[in-house]
Design an enzyme around this catalytic site. Structure first.
Site, PDB file in Angstrom:
ATOM      1  N   HIS A 199       0.846  -1.197   0.000  1.00 46.64           N
ATOM      2  CA  HIS A 199       0.000   0.000   0.000  1.00 46.64           C
ATOM      3  C   HIS A 199       0.875   1.238   0.000  1.00 46.64           C
ATOM      4  O   HIS A 199       1.963   1.244   0.583  1.00 46.64           O
ATOM      5  CB  HIS A 199      -0.916   0.009   1.237  1.00 46.64           C
ATOM      6  CG  HIS A 199      -2.022   1.005   1.150  1.00 46.64           C
ATOM      7  ND1 HIS A 199      -1.859   2.332   1.522  1.00 46.64           N
ATOM      8  CD2 HIS A 199      -3.305   0.891   0.719  1.00 46.64           C
ATOM      9  CE1 HIS A 199      -2.997   2.970   1.341  1.00 46.64           C
ATOM     10  NE2 HIS A 199      -3.887   2.132   0.862  1.00 46.64           N
ATOM     11  N   ASP A 242      -7.862  -3.994  -1.205  1.00 45.30           N
ATOM     12  CA  ASP A 242      -8.316  -4.181  -2.580  1.00 45.30           C
ATOM     13  C   ASP A 242      -8.273  -5.643  -2.995  1.00 45.30           C
ATOM     14  O   ASP A 242      -9.095  -6.096  -3.794  1.00 45.30           O
ATOM     15  CB  ASP A 242      -7.453  -3.349  -3.542  1.00 45.30           C
ATOM     16  CG  ASP A 242      -7.557  -1.863  -3.263  1.00 45.30           C
ATOM     17  OD1 ASP A 242      -8.688  -1.371  -3.175  1.00 45.30           O
ATOM     18  OD2 ASP A 242      -6.520  -1.194  -3.132  1.00 45.30           O
TER      19      ASP A 242
END
Length: 428
Positions: free
Chosen positions: A306, A363
């Site tokens: 991330h 995600d």
């Protein structure tokens, strides 16, 4: 700790105030630097720039912490509903039972959209992207509620605009889903709560009854809560800077949706599913080979790591449990989901990923859940927007209440210097 930082340039020194937030984050205030020195700072992508002071969301990427208004995301996802979290983001405190009842009642009474907006959906091409439809619908709402255009509305009038937007968002999202299937839209039912109503309008049918599975409702609540806000990300910053021009709320969040549409932001979970399809179709499901190629930097693995979190994304820990519950409950037998589970296990055990902190992120799991629930891949970013809407609105609301100046970044010009104009006959 010093209250000032000193910048020395060209023989002169400038004292710059240091401000500290409630979580002890410190920042050098350069708001008067250009006026004092003629200098601007250069920070491509604003990665090191605090553009505002905000009381909404705290994020510590190094420690893997995410809090809304001081509440840990783990507690909110486990104990609250999406409407409770929406109220918290908008108004600063968790609602009492009475406040929540009124808030949910207000949302319920405004879920219907104007029939002319339904007609707008009817003329969209059948293959139009869901995010294009969403942006059109959001911006069109200002046409149906022209009073929202007044930047000097009273607080109660602004609040009504907020209620309308949040109430109609699940209806619009469900309409987009139905458009993709070529099915007639279902109107909202006042007997259902916010999330159940959305699932009914999305997966229900005019020919039969639909009862949302409690496990699905719980997972959807968690997904929306986990996406509700994430500090000053690309789309939230877009909403704030557009709103700083006193653009109306509908236009501002439509701009946020445009930012979210990009694959480097809200489209990431779609890229995860496309990656899984590639592994199935072009690698025969050989996860080990794909992992080896990723280590050799021959390909990217989407859904790992991330931009902000240098630790395990706290949202991913929560959503992994919801993902496992959904797959077990629904008994899904999907080759792509099997590939995803194998890829997850390899990445969690491989030292290469652990050393680089390339953990599965939100995600990775959200795309798997959406697919398991029956959402087509192009709908994923719209679902992201559904969850993020209270965050966008809260960011817009805070910006307006703080009376922030219109956003106007500076630049370092690198083009041609002054040159004479040459008539067209003499140009070579």
């Amino acid at each position: 700790m010093a209250n000032n930082a000193t910048l020395t340039y060209d023989g002169k020194s400038y004292d710059l105030p240091v401000i500290t937030g409630t979580e002890n984050e410190s920042a050098i205030d350069i708001s008067k630097l250009r006026g004092q020195s003629g200098l601007v700072t250069y920070d491509e992508g604003y990665k090191n720039t605090g553009a505002t002071q905000s009381a909404i969301t705290f994020l510590d990427g190094e420690k893997g912490i995410l809090r809304y208004r001081g509440y840990n995301i783990e507690d909110l996802a486990e104990k609250a509903t999406f409407t409770e979290v929406s109220y918290l983001l908008l108004y600063g405190e968790l609602p009492t039972a009475e406040q929540l009842k009124k808030f949910e009642s207000d949302l319920t009474m405004h879920t219907l959209v104007h029939e002319n907006l339904v007609k707008v959906f009817e003329v969209f091409p059948s293959k139009s992207h869901p995010m294009g439809q969403l942006m059109t619908a959001l911006s069109a709402l200002s046409s149906f509620y022209p009073e929202s255009l007044n930047p000097n509305n009273k607080p109660e009038e602004t609040n009504m605009t907020i209620i309308r937007l949040l109430a109609k968002m699940p209806t619009i999202t469900a309409m987009i889903m139905k458009k993709g299937k070529g099915h007639p839209v279902l109107y909202p039912q006042n007997k259902y709560d916010y999330v159940t109503n959305f699932l009914y309008m999305t997966f229900g049918n005019v020919t039969s009854e639909y009862m949302a599975d409690p496990v699905v409702v719980d997972a959807m609540n968690k997904l929306l809560i986990l996406h509700a806000d994430h500090e000053q990300n690309c789309s939230a910053s877009t909403v704030r800077i557009v709103g700083s021009s006193h653009a109306n709320l509908y236009a501002s969040v439509a701009a946020g949706a445009a930012a979210l549409w990009g694959p480097r932001h809200g489209g990431a979970n779609q890229e995860v599913l496309e990656m899984l399809e590639d592994i199935q179709n072009n690698y025969g499901g050989n996860v080990a080979k794909v992992v080896d190629e990723a280590k050799d930097k021959k390909r990217l693995l989407f859904g790992f790591g991330h931009r902000v979190y240098k630790n395990f994304d706290p949202r991913a820990k929560i959503i992994k449990v919801a993902c496992d519950n959904i797959l077990n409950k629904l008994g899904i037998n999907d080759p792509l989901l099997e590939i995803a589970k194998e890829l997850e296990q390899v990445a969690l055990k491989d030292p290469y990923f652990a050393e680089r902190k390339l953990y599965p992120n939100v995600d990775f799991y959200s795309g798997i859940i959406y697919k398991a629930l029956g959402f087509p891949t192009p709908m994923f970013t719209v679902l992201f927007a559904l969850g993020r809407m209270p965050g966008w609105v809260s960011q817009w609301k805070e910006m307006r209440e703080r009376k922030e100046d219109i956003g106007r970044p500076r630049q370092i010009y690198t083009g041609a210097t002054q040159r004479p104009f040459v008539g067209i006959k003499d140009r070579k």
